[in-house]
Write an enzyme that holds these catalytic residues in place. Structure first.
Site, PDB file in Angstrom:
ATOM      1  CE1 TYR A  49      -3.377   3.026   0.581  1.00  0.00           C
ATOM      2  CE2 TYR A  49      -1.913   3.610   2.518  1.00  0.00           C
ATOM      3  CZ  TYR A  49      -2.926   3.839   1.567  1.00  0.00           C
ATOM      4  OH  TYR A  49      -3.558   5.060   1.453  1.00  0.00           O
ATOM      5  CG  HIS A  79      -3.169  14.470   0.052  1.00  0.00           C
ATOM      6  ND1 HIS A  79      -2.892  13.853  -1.241  1.00  0.00           N
ATOM      7  CD2 HIS A  79      -3.365  13.567   0.948  1.00  0.00           C
ATOM      8  CE1 HIS A  79      -3.574  12.603  -1.078  1.00  0.00           C
ATOM      9  NE2 HIS A  79      -4.018  12.510   0.309  1.00  0.00           N
ATOM     10  CG  ASN A 193      -0.307   8.011   6.251  1.00  0.00           C
ATOM     11  OD1 ASN A 193      -0.095   6.659   6.102  1.00  0.00           O
ATOM     12  ND2 ASN A 193      -1.409   8.770   6.184  1.00  0.00           N
ATOM     13  CE1 TYR A 277     -18.347  25.759  48.865  1.00  0.00           C
ATOM     14  CE2 TYR A 277     -19.237  24.892  46.430  1.00  0.00           C
ATOM     15  CZ  TYR A 277     -19.201  24.790  47.977  1.00  0.00           C
ATOM     16  OH  TYR A 277     -20.183  23.973  48.486  1.00  0.00           O
ATOM     17  NE  ARG A 280     -15.150  26.603  52.055  1.00  0.00           N
ATOM     18  CZ  ARG A 280     -16.280  26.277  51.959  1.00  0.00           C
ATOM     19  NH1 ARG A 280     -16.626  24.933  52.213  1.00  0.00           N
ATOM     20  NH2 ARG A 280     -17.550  27.115  51.904  1.00  0.00           N
ATOM     21  CG  PHE A 325      -3.160   6.668   9.724  1.00  0.00           C
ATOM     22  CD1 PHE A 325      -4.531   6.795   9.986  1.00  0.00           C
ATOM     23  CD2 PHE A 325      -2.632   5.726   9.013  1.00  0.00           C
ATOM     24  CE1 PHE A 325      -5.434   5.738   9.371  1.00  0.00           C
ATOM     25  CE2 PHE A 325      -3.568   4.870   8.576  1.00  0.00           C
ATOM     26  CZ  PHE A 325      -4.981   4.710   8.635  1.00  0.00           C
ATOM     27  CD  GLU A 409      -8.628   7.900   4.616  1.00  0.00           C
ATOM     28  OE1 GLU A 409      -9.019   9.292   4.368  1.00  0.00           O
ATOM     29  OE2 GLU A 409      -7.842   7.769   3.768  1.00  0.00           O
TER      30      GLU A 409
END
Length: 504
Positions: A49, A79, A193, A277, A280, A325, A409
């Site tokens: 791959y 990309h 990746n 609070y 404290r 990934f 995906e």
């Protein structure tokens, strides 16, 4: 099994990354061996791959011969679709450093020529320009890392030296007498990746958060003294019977900061039963944030010392596709960190509000002449606005998923969104604490001639050296900026003259 030569820790992030870089120069055998395995695989006729196939939904398409280098080049170009604001230069540099650190572990099979060019970029502070949006936090931070890789091909931009403007990569490469790199099989996939955008944001912020935790304790101690609060809730015995680590640390910090306080002694027997609070419960609230951030830091440290690309190359020659990934571990940890940091601001704003109410002899709005003067009223508005904004930013990004790559995906982490929001939350928290610091310093001035605890007094002195006591309205934005700078330059704790080591 390959392990990083230097394990990078968040607390020593930049020093460790420098050591990692130096160790690679001494021993690059892991990278060379993994590359040899990839080259041998190209000759065995099998399908791997992303090495001799298409990507994502195109994984079943075989790529052969001369197209292998074109495949990797096309991967980077196709990309590089990031949008939005640019990742700040410091974080972009960290993305590059973390990518190099991961590649040097030797499970990626990247070619030495490509890796050496990345190292050249780092060594000469040639930091690629990266748009912040476009990653869904799985398959790696694909778009951001593609933009990180564009200058290898002569495309994209670098930051200028100051990080204020961008320069075309082709111009910089020419100035350095560098030709674009011809990516080899697997190179492009090794580059894009990975979870380095998410990791870099997380590491950058959490390294700063370790200091901000101390600042939050200092701010609360100053407010406690100014409001003549009780030290009894910080008694060690209370916390030993509920011994969460963060809670114990914060209580000890407050006791240290209030050591030898004249203000505490002056009202020790005043008859007040309990404080609100926000005073404290400082150990319980700050402590819970510490423990949450501790978990986030542990997750980040595992991640930045891991190999998160795909497929992975192992020493015995196996090349195996998996899912390292996927950003889910980071997405959850970063969402958790957002919430933990936001709570520091939430309780800080409540203390700031309390300082303005005129309790126990303090003038309302911390000025003697109000009406003509608004006093410290409006900085609290800013704190309130930022605390409210954090509530929106803290919506967990990790609960969302939108399928990509034609359904291949089909579950993604959205951790990149967690990372971007975490930076905004951190900046808001830093501002809210800065406002509490100079507001508490103003209130402490009205307790003179009594002195606060030794640690509080030194912190107060550091603030007063930079921000004077206010007797009338003025440009409060300057005070906010200066207080922020004190935090960012880490001078507030330094002023404890080395005693910061008593602060957890």
């Amino acid at each position: 099994m390959s392990l990083p030569q230097v394990r990078v820790k968040i607390s020593s992030l930049y020093e460790d990354l420098k050591k990692s870089r130096q160790e690679f120069e001494k021993d690059s055998s892991a990278v060379l061996n993994s590359r040899k395995i990839v080259e041998n695989a190209l000759q065995d006729g099998n399908t791997y791959y992303g090495i001799n196939t298409g990507f994502g939904a195109l994984a079943n398409q075989r790529i052969l011969g001369e197209q292998l280098t074109q495949l990797q080049r096309n991967l980077i170009l196709s990309h590089s679709v990031g949008v939005g604001n640019l990742v700040p230069k410091d974080i972009s540099r960290l993305i590059l450093q973390l990518k190099i650190h991961a590649l040097c572990i030797g499970c990626s099979g990247i070619s030495m020529e490509t890796l050496q060019r990345l190292l050249y970029f780092l060594d000469h502070d040639l930091i690629p320009v990266i748009p912040e949006k476009g990653s869904v936090g799985a398959s790696g931070d694909l778009a951001p890392l593609a933009h990180m890789s564009l200058p290898l091909l002569g495309f994209g931009q670098f930051w200028n030296e100051e990080g204020t403007d961008t320069i075309e990569a082709s111009t910089i490469l020419s100035a350095h007498n560098l030709e674009p790199v011809e990516l080899q099989a697997k190179d492009g996939l090794s580059l894009i990746n990975g979870t380095q955008l998410m990791s870099a944001y997380g590491a950058y912020i959490l390294e700063k958060a370790l200091y901000l935790l101390k600042v939050s304790d200092v701010a609360s101690a100053m407010s406690l003294e100014a409001l003549q609060g009780s030290i009894k809730p910080f008694d060690e015995r209370i916390h030993q019977v509920r011994p969460h680590k963060g809670q114990l640390e914060v209580a000890e910090n407050i006791r240290f900061l209030l050591r030898n306080s004249e203000i505490l002694e002056s009202h020790r027997h005043c008859g007040k039963v309990q404080d609100p609070y926000c005073l404290r419960c400082v150990p319980q609230v700050h402590g819970a944030s510490r423990d949450a951030l501790r978990h986030s830091i542990e997750t980040l440290q595992t991640e930045i010392n891991s190999v998160t690309d795909n497929p992975l190359v192992f020493e015995n020659g196996d090349i195996i596709s998996g899912g390292n990934f996927h950003g889910q571990p980071l997405a959850l940890a970063l969402d958790y960190a957002k919430i933990a940091l936001a709570e520091l601001a939430s309780i800080s704003e409540r203390r700031t509000y309390l300082l303005l109410e005129g309790h126990d002899g303090l003038p309302k709005l911390l000025m003697q002449k109000t009406g003509i003067n608004s006093g410290f009223m409006i900085p609290q508005y800013t704190s309130a606005a930022l605390v409210s904004e954090n509530k929106v930013l803290c919506h967990p990004s990790s609960v969302d998923s939108i399928p990509t790559s034609l359904g291949q995906e089909d579950h993604v982490s959205m951790g990149s969104i967690s990372a971007l929001h975490l930076l905004k939350v951190y900046e808001n928290v830093e501002t809210v604490l800065a406002i509490e610091l100079f507001t508490a310093a103003q209130a402490l001035d009205f307790r003179k001639p009594l002195k606060p605890g030794e640690g509080v007094e030194k912190a107060h002195k550091a603030i007063r050296e930079a921000i004077p006591h206010a007797t009338e309205d003025h440009y409060f934005k300057d005070d906010i900026n200066i207080a922020q700078r004190l935090i960012r330059e880490r001078k507030l704790i330094q002023n404890l003259d080395g005693e910061e080591y008593h602060l957890h």
